[in-house]
Write a protein that holds these residues in place. Structure first.
Motif, PDB file in Angstrom:
ATOM      1  N   VAL A   1      -3.667   0.438  -3.140  1.00  0.00           N
ATOM      2  CA  VAL A   1      -3.112  -0.920  -3.064  1.00  0.00           C
ATOM      3  C   VAL A   1      -2.513  -1.261  -4.432  1.00  0.00           C
ATOM      4  N   TYR A   2      -1.267  -1.741  -4.443  1.00  0.00           N
ATOM      5  CA  TYR A   2      -0.607  -2.110  -5.701  1.00  0.00           C
ATOM      6  C   TYR A   2      -0.130  -3.556  -5.614  1.00  0.00           C
ATOM      7  N   GLN A   3       0.018  -4.184  -6.745  1.00  0.00           N
ATOM      8  CA  GLN A   3       0.583  -5.525  -6.826  1.00  0.00           C
ATOM      9  C   GLN A   3       1.161  -5.746  -8.216  1.00  0.00           C
ATOM     10  N   SER A   4       2.210  -6.547  -8.280  1.00  0.00           N
ATOM     11  CA  SER A   4       2.823  -6.917  -9.561  1.00  0.00           C
ATOM     12  C   SER A   4       2.821  -8.434  -9.672  1.00  0.00           C
ATOM     13  N   ARG A   5       2.581  -8.918 -10.883  1.00  0.00           N
ATOM     14  CA  ARG A   5       2.549 -10.354 -11.131  1.00  0.00           C
ATOM     15  C   ARG A   5       3.302 -10.644 -12.427  1.00  0.00           C
ATOM     16  N   PRO A   6       4.342 -11.494 -12.375  1.00  0.00           N
ATOM     17  CA  PRO A   6       5.024 -11.885 -13.630  1.00  0.00           C
ATOM     18  C   PRO A   6       4.116 -12.786 -14.463  1.00  0.00           C
TER      19      PRO A   6
ATOM     20  N   GLU B   1       0.840  -1.183   0.000  1.00  0.00           N
ATOM     21  CA  GLU B   1       0.000   0.000   0.000  1.00  0.00           C
ATOM     22  C   GLU B   1       0.881   1.240   0.000  1.00  0.00           C
ATOM     23  N   VAL B   2       0.440   2.270  -0.701  1.00  0.00           N
ATOM     24  CA  VAL B   2       1.104   3.566  -0.704  1.00  0.00           C
ATOM     25  C   VAL B   2       0.026   4.634  -0.597  1.00  0.00           C
TER      26      VAL B   2
END
Length: 772
Positions: free
Chosen positions: A501-506, A491-492
């Protein structure tokens, strides 16, 4: 002895000496005559041989010079010597001058002549003069050196001499020889001797070795037929297997000239080319595309298996190498070519492509059977054309499906509330949804110009200033290390006080998906819900305390009421019949109220997950009989018959006998209450698939359909036909044992309650802290 005797003796001795001398002289003369005759015969023989040599030398137009101690003399061939002098352009006719001219003509000739004169080394060379060519051949015999000079003029001026030609053949790297009519060699060069590992032809003949028996047989065949013959043979030479082209040519005057050419590299290249062609053909036979190669005469010279399968053509017919025109005609007969109004014109255009110098662009053929073919044409390096047919029907279908999926994917992403962007392994923006544009307040034109991750970050920085966050996110996108591309989330907070809310997924293709979601309202709602949950927990605690306190406060007066009502019932004649009835009613009501309070307490325990089962082996038959006995008086008062049914082998069940009895009591009480007089209530049990089914069936008025859906709810009012809290407690107690309750009923046809209980109840069902 007298003086006269001495004189006579001396005279006699002298006479005898004279006679002996005369006789010896006669003997010596006879011997000399014989020697003279022998010498004369020898001289005559030598003279005849010399004349024969002279004649033979002069017969072959050559001059013979004898050289001794550097002096040259003419042995024979005066006319031939004159011809040689004329060819050399000399004015001096002296043989010594001729030898000097030969040595001046070339330093190599001088070296060869000195080696002949000094060491007896044979030589042979040719000297070119103004008037022609002179052939020189030198040999040594004893103290003399012999030079044979031959003038070569006219048409033969350019031909080498036999020794020179033999020397020429001797320096060849491949074997060459002259064979007799039977094929046996009569002259061989040095390469032939090296091939058979022999010092001379005589040695090879003694050992019976030959360069190649088949080559000897070829020479014999050429001699017998009088024709040139050729063949290719593999032979071992210098420790390596080599290929030779062998040529046998009959020669004028007899014999056969045989020479060889080393074609090892050519044959190896031919074999390599053959293997390459076979491998190429085999490769083409394994590819899915159909391939056909036509020669410059427009005839089929190759096709792979896919070509025959694609068009359904017979392999035997294709093996006859039909022309391109014949193949097109057969395909048209079978309706396997694109439909066209003018087939003749279309066919002519196809065949005219042989004249094209460059590869033609690919065509798309729509076949009547629904297939779509991509046709490629290439100019063959050896002339002709190469046709490639690819069935792209499935590819087009997949492409359409893929495009549809992409559109669906994009439409799906656009409908999401979260901002989603997909970056490739090179950091370029591949995909984003409309929510991403709204989330960061970016226009589509700005994103189109941004292209890569850095450009997108510049557009997002005004709303999120934390560059450390963006650098970490860039590492997840652009780093090639799989560990660095691990999924992250967090979270930022943005500059406008939003919680993001952020998320990264390869992704499997190396791309990275990044999603942003605004959870500001959700966090506020979570905080409110947490406060509400705490308030509800406190309320639940207060409710339990209240129920416990109320139940305790009610139990004490109820116990007193029940006690005094029983006392009044037993007072006998001191109380009237009506009074005793009132006392019985009071006791019954108090007892019912006490049971209701117990039910409320049990429900509270179950809700608080504090009720524990006291498990033991329960005899099902006894359980049913005891339940029927407890309800016998009540059933008799209601004029209802209670029946118990169970098989003999019903056995035992693992459970809490108190809670099971409580369950049956509630079901039986409900059934008796709902059954009219003369009705029947049946309590039964049976085993089925690892469980015990306890059933209570009545012949009462049944349960309305609109009530059945809520029959196990709490506090259903009796005015709606509901039984109150009892059935809700039944459901909870059965579920506490790991089972479930079912209802089957039709209005006016009674009802059946079935408790499905496992044979082995879970002992920790009421103690979650024991469920390790």
């Amino acid at each position: 002895m007298s003086e006269l005797d001495l004189i006579l003796a001396a005279a006699a001795g002298a006479v005898l000496l004279a006679i002996c001398a005369t006789l010896w002289a006669l003997a010596q003369r006879r011997q000399s005559d014989r020697r003279i005759d022998a010498l004369r015969a020898t001289i005559a023989t030598l003279q005849a041989a010399a004349e024969a040599a002279q004649a033979s030398a002069e017969a072959f137009d050559s001059a013979l010079l004898a050289v001794e101690d550097g002096h040259a003399l003419l042995a024979s061939g005066e006319e031939s010597l004159a011809a040689c002098i004329a060819a050399l352009g000399l004015s001096d006719t002296d043989p010594q001058g001729v030898v000097a001219a030969l040595m001046r003509a070339d330093p190599d000739h001088a070296r060869r002549l000195r080696a002949l004169f000094e060491r007896g080394e044979a030589c042979a060379f040719e000297v070119q003069g103004p008037g022609g060519m002179v052939s020189v051949e030198g040999r040594a015999a004893g103290a003399l050196a012999w030079l044979r000079l031959s003038a070569v003029v006219g048409e033969d001026a350019g031909l080498p001499t036999a020794p020179r030609f033999a020397a020429f053949l001797d320096v060849r790297q491949t074997p060459a020889w002259i064979a007799a009519a039977d094929g046996s060699p009569v002259w061989v060069n040095a390469a032939w001797l090296a091939a058979v590992d022999a010092a001379s032809l005589d040695e090879a003949a003694k050992r019976g070795v030959s360069f190649d028996k088949a080559a000897d047989a070829l020479a014999a065949e050429a001699a017998n037929l009088g024709q040139k013959r050729e063949t290719m043979r593999w032979s071992s030479f210098a420790g390596r297997r080599r290929a030779y082209q062998v040529v046998a040519q009959p020669l004028e005057g007899g014999g056969v000239g045989v020479w060889t050419e080393d074609v090892t590299e050519t044959e190896e290249m031919r074999e390599a080319l053959k293997r390459h062609v076979e491998a190429h053909d085999e490769t083409l036979n394994h590819i899915a595309d159909a391939v056909a190669i036509f020669s410059k005469t427009k005839r089929l010279i190759f096709h792979n298996t896919a070509f025959a399968e694609l068009w359904g053509l017979e392999p035997a017919w294709l093996a006859e190498r039909p022309t391109h025109s014949e193949i097109l005609d057969r395909l048209r007969q079978r309706r396997r070519l694109p439909e066209t109004a003018d087939y003749t014109k279309w066919k002519a255009a196809e065949l005219d492509r042989y004249e094209a110098l460059d590869a033609s662009p690919d065509d798309m053929w729509s076949i009547p059977d629904g297939r779509t073919l991509k046709v490629g044409r290439q100019v063959h390096p050896l002339g002709g054309i190469v046709l490639l047919f690819s069935d792209i029907t499935g590819e087009l279908r997949l492409k359409a499906q893929y495009n549809a999926l992409i559109q669906v994917q994009q439409a799906t992403l656009d409908k999401l509330n979260d901002a989603v962007a997909v970056f490739g392994a090179d950091g370029r923006l591949r995909l984003h949804n409309e929510a991403f544009e709204r989330f960061w307040n970016i226009t589509p034109q700005q994103l189109d110009q941004a292209h890569d991750f850095e450009g997108v970050v510049e557009l997002c920085v005004p709303r999120l200033h934390d560059m450390g966050f963006w650098r970490e996110l860039k590492g997840r996108v652009a780093d090639t290390d799989p560990a660095a591309r691990a999924p992250i989330s967090g979270e930022v907070k943005t500059s406008d006080s939003r919680i993001v809310v952020y998320q990264s997924r390869p992704l499997p293709d190396g791309a990275t998906l990044i999603a942003f979601g605004d959870v500001t309202d959700a966090r506020k709602l979570e905080s409110a819900l947490a406060d509400r949950s705490a308030a509800l927990a406190e309320t639940e605690r207060l409710k339990r305390d209240f129920v416990g306190n109320v139940s305790y406060e009610l139990r004490t007066p109820l116990t007193t009421i029940i006690g005094y009502s029983e006392l009044l019932e037993r007072s006998g004649e001191n109380l009237s019949e009506r009074g005793r009835g009132h006392a019985a009613a009071v006791r019954s009501a108090a007892t019912q109220l006490a049971r209701s309070i117990d039910d409320v307490l049990d429900m509270a325990q179950i809700d608080a997950d504090e009720m524990a089962l006291d498990l033991e082996d329960v005899h099902v038959a006894k359980l049913l009989n005891d339940a029927a006995a407890r309800r016998a008086d009540e059933a008799a008062a209601a004029q209802v018959v209670v029946k118990v049914e169970y098989p003999d082998d019903i056995g035992v069940i693992r459970g809490d006998i108190k809670r099971l009895a409580q369950t049956l009591d509630h079901l039986c009480e409900n059934a008796i209450r709902q059954t009219p007089p003369e009705g029947t209530v049946t309590i039964s049990a049976r085993r089925a698939l690892g469980e015990i089914q306890l059933q209570v069936t009545d012949t009462g008025r049944g349960i309305p359909f609109h009530v059945q859906a809520h029959i196990f709810d709490r506090f259903i009012g009796r005015e709606r036909g509901g039984p109150g809290l009892g059935l809700a407690l039944v459901k909870s107690l059965v579920e506490l044992h790991g089972g479930w309750v079912a209802l089957e009923s039709e209005p006016g046809a009674g009802a059946t309650f079935t408790c499905h209980l496992p044979e082995q109840a879970q002992g920790a069902a009421g103690h979650p802290e024991l469920g390790f």
